[in-house]
Design a protein around this motif. Structure first.
Motif, mmCIF file in Angstrom:
data_model
loop_
_atom_site.group_PDB
_atom_site.id
_atom_site.type_symbol
_atom_site.label_atom_id
_atom_site.label_comp_id
_atom_site.label_asym_id
_atom_site.label_seq_id
_atom_site.Cartn_x
_atom_site.Cartn_y
_atom_site.Cartn_z
ATOM 1 N N ALA A 533 -5.632 -9.909 1.390
ATOM 2 C CA ALA A 533 -5.630 -8.672 2.176
ATOM 3 C C ALA A 533 -6.871 -7.848 1.868
ATOM 4 N N VAL A 534 -7.234 -7.792 0.580
ATOM 5 C CA VAL A 534 -8.433 -7.037 0.199
ATOM 6 C C VAL A 534 -9.677 -7.724 0.758
ATOM 7 N N ARG A 535 -9.716 -9.067 0.682
ATOM 8 C CA ARG A 535 -10.870 -9.795 1.224
ATOM 9 C C ARG A 535 -11.002 -9.553 2.719
ATOM 10 N N GLU A 536 -9.882 -9.393 3.400
ATOM 11 C CA GLU A 536 -9.923 -9.222 4.852
ATOM 12 C C GLU A 536 -10.120 -7.768 5.255
ATOM 13 N N GLY A 537 -10.419 -6.918 4.266
ATOM 14 C CA GLY A 537 -10.881 -5.589 4.628
ATOM 15 C C GLY A 537 -9.937 -4.450 4.344
ATOM 16 N N MET A 538 -8.752 -4.739 3.813
ATOM 17 C CA MET A 538 -7.830 -3.640 3.502
ATOM 18 C C MET A 538 -8.358 -2.910 2.267
ATOM 19 N N ARG A 539 -8.517 -1.620 2.364
ATOM 20 C CA ARG A 539 -9.084 -0.858 1.248
ATOM 21 C C ARG A 539 -8.056 0.066 0.610
ATOM 22 N N SER A 540 -7.182 0.620 1.421
ATOM 23 C CA SER A 540 -6.191 1.548 0.879
ATOM 24 C C SER A 540 -4.945 0.761 0.506
ATOM 25 N N ILE A 541 -4.248 1.229 -0.529
ATOM 26 C CA ILE A 541 -3.024 0.556 -0.940
ATOM 27 C C ILE A 541 -1.981 0.623 0.180
ATOM 28 N N GLU A 542 -2.071 1.670 1.007
ATOM 29 C CA GLU A 542 -1.142 1.779 2.138
ATOM 30 C C GLU A 542 -1.385 0.649 3.135
ATOM 31 N N HIS A 543 -2.672 0.300 3.348
ATOM 32 C CA HIS A 543 -2.977 -0.801 4.262
ATOM 33 C C HIS A 543 -2.552 -2.138 3.662
ATOM 34 N N VAL A 544 -2.834 -2.293 2.376
ATOM 35 C CA VAL A 544 -2.458 -3.545 1.704
ATOM 36 C C VAL A 544 -0.947 -3.742 1.794
ATOM 37 N N LEU A 572 -10.354 -4.890 -5.681
ATOM 38 C CA LEU A 572 -11.258 -3.899 -5.111
ATOM 39 C C LEU A 572 -12.307 -3.457 -6.115
ATOM 40 N N GLY A 573 -12.131 -3.856 -7.394
ATOM 41 C CA GLY A 573 -13.067 -3.432 -8.429
ATOM 42 C C GLY A 573 -12.955 -1.950 -8.721
ATOM 43 N N LYS A 574 -11.759 -1.412 -8.565
ATOM 44 C CA LYS A 574 -11.556 0.023 -8.809
ATOM 45 C C LYS A 574 -10.489 0.216 -9.869
ATOM 46 N N GLU A 575 -10.439 1.439 -10.376
ATOM 47 C CA GLU A 575 -9.352 1.799 -11.278
ATOM 48 C C GLU A 575 -8.089 2.070 -10.457
ATOM 49 N N PRO A 576 -6.919 1.711 -10.993
ATOM 50 C CA PRO A 576 -5.688 1.888 -10.213
ATOM 51 C C PRO A 576 -5.500 3.280 -9.611
ATOM 52 N N PRO A 577 -5.769 4.386 -10.352
ATOM 53 C CA PRO A 577 -5.512 5.689 -9.716
ATOM 54 C C PRO A 577 -6.409 5.939 -8.507
ATOM 55 N N GLN A 578 -7.574 5.256 -8.469
ATOM 56 C CA GLN A 578 -8.435 5.420 -7.294
ATOM 57 C C GLN A 578 -7.858 4.701 -6.083
ATOM 58 N N VAL A 579 -7.079 3.664 -6.345
ATOM 59 C CA VAL A 579 -6.477 2.919 -5.245
ATOM 60 C C VAL A 579 -5.195 3.607 -4.793
ATOM 61 N N GLY A 580 -4.506 4.255 -5.736
ATOM 62 C CA GLY A 580 -3.345 5.077 -5.373
ATOM 63 C C GLY A 580 -2.059 4.290 -5.306
ATOM 64 N N LEU A 581 -1.009 5.020 -5.091
ATOM 65 C CA LEU A 581 0.321 4.419 -5.069
ATOM 66 C C LEU A 581 0.960 4.766 -3.738
ATOM 67 N N THR A 582 1.718 3.837 -3.192
ATOM 68 C CA THR A 582 2.409 4.145 -1.946
ATOM 69 C C THR A 582 3.534 5.137 -2.228
ATOM 70 N N THR A 583 3.976 5.787 -1.165
ATOM 71 C CA THR A 583 4.959 6.855 -1.315
ATOM 72 C C THR A 583 6.377 6.297 -1.362
ATOM 73 N N PHE A 584 7.142 6.739 -2.327
ATOM 74 C CA PHE A 584 8.569 6.386 -2.347
ATOM 75 C C PHE A 584 9.313 7.310 -1.406
ATOM 76 N N ARG A 585 10.225 6.743 -0.649
ATOM 77 C CA ARG A 585 11.002 7.583 0.260
ATOM 78 C C ARG A 585 12.482 7.319 0.040
ATOM 79 N N PRO A 586 13.307 8.300 0.390
ATOM 80 C CA PRO A 586 14.741 8.074 0.286
ATOM 81 C C PRO A 586 15.183 7.009 1.287
ATOM 82 N N PRO A 587 16.290 6.318 1.082
ATOM 83 C CA PRO A 587 17.147 6.418 -0.088
ATOM 84 C C PRO A 587 16.659 5.531 -1.226
ATOM 85 N N TYR A 588 17.063 5.902 -2.445
ATOM 86 C CA TYR A 588 16.630 5.178 -3.637
ATOM 87 C C TYR A 588 17.084 3.721 -3.568
#
Lengths: 996, 96
Positions: A533-544, A572-588
């Motif tokens: 996915a990263v090779r094919e151009g996905m840059r944001s963790i949301e896209h991945v 991506l050659g980045k630090e994890p916080p730069q790539v970010g985390l997807t959002t958790f949504r309800p319900p748990y």
């Protein structure tokens, strides 16, 4: 006794066997088991097939985060549930369970061919595979996707269970009853706060339930637990087990789903299955602990491979050894304790394989004492075994190089890739997370709600740390409420603290492209997919995430998110916080629709408003239709009549003699006060100043944008009192709009608005004999045409009842609408029916009302208009008071877009062949033009059972008013209909009949 | 579910009792016919669509009154509510 059960061990009741079936085969477990622990006790690891590749899978966890062991459970008709977690479903007598995603059977599955066609199903395969040719979409792709999509089977019958809803207000809500949560609840309750403590498991204790070896305050941890829970109960803490906090909403509202009956052998009569709690707490304490992460390596999904913490739970809580010959693969200290517990319980530990080079000396010594082989600085590069792991392939790693492989035979492989704080609820509040580089995990940072986070949820490890932190969280919570309590003290012996390292997929000496190293077990996403996915151009963790579906399954990425992030960040050659985390949504965790619906189903799904005449209509066989929230009589079929025949008869009877109609649902608003006329002038398009007392007028209401909002006949009862009627569905909207202008734009006007919709029962009499039916019942009013002409209103007595009597018509016939206090509605109806007997009075419903008004070209707002129709478009310019300086929407009638030519205008349509048009059908001018054709309008109303003998229709057509007599075309599946544009008035165009 | 304070009832009540009613402080022109098409368009359709503090109208269904509120559209948090006809409040004051 089950082969893998240790007599007397765990919290299950060894004297209480429970029988259940799995895929038709009978098994025996113990009271207190889950389906997973009972199957494991029987040596069954294979519990399901995976979603995409249909790979054999077993339980990986012992909790609600389970991605693999999803089963169907059943307790009779309508009580089948798919995707139940075998790790959460408690055993009950006679429970019927089945595996999913398999055909013809779990051990031999045809769909597993997908596993061989691996390259076809890589990241983004939906997007790549199903694009062309276009013609394949309907016939090939869509049926394939629909057949393959979804986990488990949908239940086919209506759910016979009931579900409850409750509100709860409390000072402190503690989510999670592990050591931190119990300590927090304890200190808050001691301080005098009202406390609610909830846990999703069948009993409280959290990690303590899996660790009886620890000693707290000089007692065994289970003894300490029992006494502390008893103390909480004595302090008045409301303790709820089997209760999942599914969502954390604004201003400290937490939704709890409590499961009440799924664990019971016998279903109690009328007991709700689940109860949804909406809790509002002053302070929320999140003590949800942490979730263990898998390690990512080829074959990490084989049955028998599970989290080390899960194996520890199965052993200590359920008395089940997950294997005879167990290998342990870890990057965290915690897995070592699982190995020691299993070794002490009689399983052979094949090896502890640690990815780290530096090991804690005390752990190494404890392993040596037990004669356990330790491999440090190693990786795992594959597993073997068809339906259960038989061996793991391990290699040393030195200086970044992967050395020669060795094979270690085993029947279970415990893995631990470290722990992820469970911050789902915290994320629901938009609380921000901060990356902790040391522990390689996200920790809670900025809070948006009045909450505390305690224990492993904020990265603390070990029992003492959790207890101390929970105690502090409880103190902080009550301090915010002005209560104080001194600090609690905990003496912990034999604590099991630990640290570990998080990582991306484990290094391998084989082609990484061929490795099936799973990150998301439920959606079958591998490390390779993420890198692709990263090779094919996905840059944001949301896209991945969306491209690979990582973390999108029902487990919501509980196990996969951090591993997925580590791999994507590395790619991506980045630090994890730069790539970010997807959002958790309800319900748990997945929550039943029933729990959300609660009492809102069947007759109580929505309010049903009924008129005073509803009972009569029902007794006389009316068919009903819902209009807004009202139930209205639609038509009154006589024996042998269908709707068409009934409506045709009702129409003829009304035009020939007299019909009676329950119009009580009409919206009614009293506009009263010295400035009532001025208010009416400003609200409605029509002029009201000169409307005489006892006269009425058709009123048209626009929005400020110039489009028609509502209409109705309005009577002037006195100089300062108007009786306004609105459409049935528009009553509340119109009153709201009037109140809005009165309160906020014209507060200087001295006017009162009162809804009287439900205070009046309204009965319409229409037809040439209407006066003859009504006259004998009326006192105090001359009904003659000269004394009481069309569009009159008066107060009088009808059948001895105080009445507001209107002479008006929505049918084109001589018509009256009699309003009496609602409680007298049925009395009046019966009196009119009696009086009308001599004229064969005919009750009619809303369908006949629609037909009769359409024959006269009277519009229905919302049917012939759609929020983009102006008075000009609808042919209602006559209703506009042109000399008035202003009214709502007046300025907009001069907007360039509203005076332009080519607007859609309301016209009548008559088909050439006498066929009926379909409401909503699109209209074109040239049927031979290439597709896509230019559509110039659509049919708004169409009827074929009226009094004319041929069908009629109304439509909005571009420039329609200038196209009278032209032919338009309506392409339909069966061919093209031709229709002529006409006036909208089909019947009695001169209006002679209503002047009678 | 939000808790909203009705400035007329002086009660903080659940969102279920309230209905949103669009942006606040948009006065209907005294003489609409004096406005150009562009000015009238702006009155009808152009809204601030704020990211952050938004002044808006709500109606308390219970008492029937329309009132104004300042709400943060990012956090969805009510900063304050005030009666219809009152000017925009000083939010620094409201925060204290």
């Amino acid at each position: 006794m089950n082969r893998y059960r240790i007599p007397g061990r765990g919290r299950v009741d060894h004297d209480a066997p429970v029988s259940f079936t799995f895929d038709g085969k009978s098994y025996q477990g113990l009271r207190g088991d889950t389906v997973a622990s009972a199957l494991l006790a029987n040596g069954v690891h294979l519990m399901g097939r995976s979603f995409k590749y249909h790979r054999p899978r077993g339980a990986v966890t012992a909790g609600s985060e389970e991605p693999n062991a999803l089963i169907g459970t059943s307790r009779g008709p309508g009580r089948f549930e798919p995707n139940t977690r075998a790790t959460m479903q408690e055993l009950r007598q006679g429970l019927v369970t089945e595996s999913q995603n398999k055909w013809p059977r779990l051990s031999f599955d045809i769909g597993a061919v997908n596993d061989r066609a691996y390259m076809l199903f890589s990241a983004g395969f939906y997007y790549k595979t199903f694009m062309w040719p276009r013609s394949f979409w309907d016939k090939v792709y869509e049926p394939f996707i629909r057949a393959a999509a979804g986990l488990g089977k949908s239940p086919s019958e209506e759910d016979p269970d009931t579900y409850a809803s409750r509100y709860l207000h409390t000072d402190v809500l503690v989510v999670g009853a592990g050591p931190a949560g119990i300590a927090a609840a304890h200190s808050a309750a001691l301080a005098g706060a009202r406390v609610v403590l909830v846990d999703e498991n069948s009993e409280m204790g959290g990690s303590i339930l899996s660790d009886p070896s620890v000693r707290v305050d000089k007692a065994g941890s289970w003894t300490w637990l029992a006494s502390r829970l008893a103390e909480l109960r004595a302090l008045g803490v409301r303790m709820m087990t089997r209760t999942t906090a599914i969502g954390y909403y604004h201003q400290n509202m937490v939704a709890l789903c409590e499961r009440l009956t799924d664990h019971l052998d016998d279903l109690p009569q009328d007991a709700p299955r689940e109860r949804m709690w909406r809790v509002r707490a002053q302070q929320v304490i999140l003590a949800q602990g942490a979730l263990e992460k898998p390690l990512v390596f080829d074959g990490n999904d084989r049955p028998g491979v599970m989290l080390a913490g899960a194996a520890q739970t199965y052993l200590n809580r359920y008395g089940v050894r997950v294997g005879d010959n167990v290998a342990v693969l870890t990057s965290h200290d915690s897995a070592w304790y699982a190995a020691f517990d299993l070794a002490d319980a009689g399983s052979r530990i094949a090896a502890i394989i640690d990815t780290r080079d530096d090991l804690r000396a005390d752990l190494a010594n404890a392993a040596a004492t037990r004669g356990i082989r330790v491999l440090k600085g190693h990786t795992a590069t594959g597993t073997k075994g068809r339906l259960r792991i038989a061996s793991v392939r391990v290699n040393p790693v030195a200086g970044g190089r992967v050395g020669k492989p060795a094979k270690i035979a085993c029947d279970a492989l415990l893995m631990s890739g470290g722990w992820t704080p469970s911050l789902h609820l915290f994320s629901h509040t938009k609380g921000s997370l901060a990356w902790d580089a040391d522990s390689k995990t996200f920790l809670p940072d900025h809070k948006t709600e009045a909450c505390q986070i305690a224990g492993a949820g904020r990265g603390l490890w070990g029992y003492e740390a959790a207890l101390v932190d929970g105690n502090a969280a409880g103190m902080a919570a009550v301090k915010a409420m002005g209560l104080t309590i001194s600090e609690g003290r905990f003496e912990v012996e034999g604590d099991r603290p630990g640290t570990g390292s998080s990582q991306k997929e484990l290094p391998t000496d084989r082609s990484a492209g061929k490795a099936k190293a799973f990150v998301d077990f439920q959606n079958d996403v591998t490390a390779k997919d993420l890198r692709l996915a990263v090779r094919e151009g996905m840059r944001s963790i949301e896209h991945v995430k969306r491209y690979t579906t990582n973390g999108m399954a029902t487990d919501q990425g509980k196990m996969s998110n951090i591993n997925g992030l580590m791999i994507a960040a590395d790619a991506l050659g980045k630090e994890p916080p730069q790539v970010g985390l997807t959002t958790f949504r309800p319900p748990y965790t997945p929550t039943s629709f029933g729990a959300f619906a609660g009492y809102m189903r069947g007759e109580t799904f929505q309010l049903t408003r009924k008129t005073p005449i509803d009972g009569w209509a029902e007794a006389h066989g009316a068919a009903f239709e819902p209009v807004a929230q009202w139930r209205r009589a639609w038509y009154f079929p006589q024996p042998g009549e269908d709707m068409h025949a009934a409506v045709a008869r009702e129409c003829r009877a009304t035009r020939a003699s007299v019909g009676i109609f329950d119009a009580s649902t009409l919206g009614k608003i009293e506009v009263a006060g010295p400035d009532a006329v001025e208010f009416m002038n400003r609200m409605y398009t029509n002029p009201w100043t000169k409307l005489g007392i006892g006269r009425c007028r058709y009123g048209l209401l626009l929005g400020e944008d110039g489009f028609i909002r509502d209409d109705g006949v309005i009577g002037r009862m006195s100089p300062d009192l108007f009786h306004v009627t609105t459409t049935t569905g528009g009553a509340a909207r119109v009153l709201n709009m009037m109140e809005d202008y009165l309160q906020t734009e014209w507060p200087d006007l001295n006017v009162w608005l009162t809804s009287t919709t439900e205070q009046w029962a309204t009965i319409a009499l229409n037809g040439p004999n209407a006066r003859k039916v009504l006259e004998p019942l009326v006192d105090g009013l001359d009904l003659s045409g000269a004394a009481f002409p069309h569009m009159s209103v008066a107060e009088c007595s009808v059948a001895g009842l105080p009445a507001r009597l209107f002479r008006l018509s929505f049918t084109g016939e001589l018509g009256f609408e009699i309003n009496v206090p609602a409680r007298h509605g049925l009395t009046l109806w019966n009196a009119l029916m009696e009086s009308g007997k001599a004229y064969d009075i005919c009750p009619y419903g809303t369908e006949t009302m629609h037909v009769l008004r359409a024959e006269k070209g009277y519009i229905i707002v919302g049917q012939d208009t759609d929020g983009t129709v102006t008075p000009q478009d609808a042919g209602l310019t006559w209703a506009i008071g042109k000399k008035k300086p202003d009214f709502v929407g007046k300025r907009s009638l001069e907007r360039p877009d509203l005076v332009t030519s080519g607007r859609k205008q309301l016209v009548g349509l008559l088909t050439e062949d006498g066929s009926k048009l379909e409401e909503g059908a699109q209209i074109v001018l040239d049927p031979n033009q290439p597709k896509p054709m230019k559509m110039v309008g659509h049919v708004t109303s169409s009827y074929d059972c009226g009094t004319l003998g041929y069908p009629i229709a109304m439509a909005v057509i571009e420039g329609g008013h200038d196209r009278m007599g032209e032919t338009v075309h309506i392409p339909m599946p069966g061919g093209i209909q031709r229709a002529k544009i006409t006036s909208t008035v089909f019947y009695d165009p001169d209006g002679e009949r209503l002047k009678a | 579910m939000l808790l909203i304070n009705c400035p007329y009832c002086e009660e903080t009540l659940p969102e279920l009792e309230f209905a949103y009613a669009g942006e606040a402080h948009i006065d209907r022109p005294a003489d609409p016919s004096a406005l150009t098409d562009e000015e009238w368009r702006d009155f009808l359709f152009i809204r601030t669509n704020a990211r952050g503090t938004h002044f808006e109208r709500w109606r308390h269904i219970g008492c029937g009154r329309f009132f104004n509120a300042a709400r943060d559209t990012v956090s969805d948090r009510f900063l304050t509510t005030y009666k219809a006809g009152q000017p925009r409040p000083d939010l620094k004051e409201a925060a204290e």
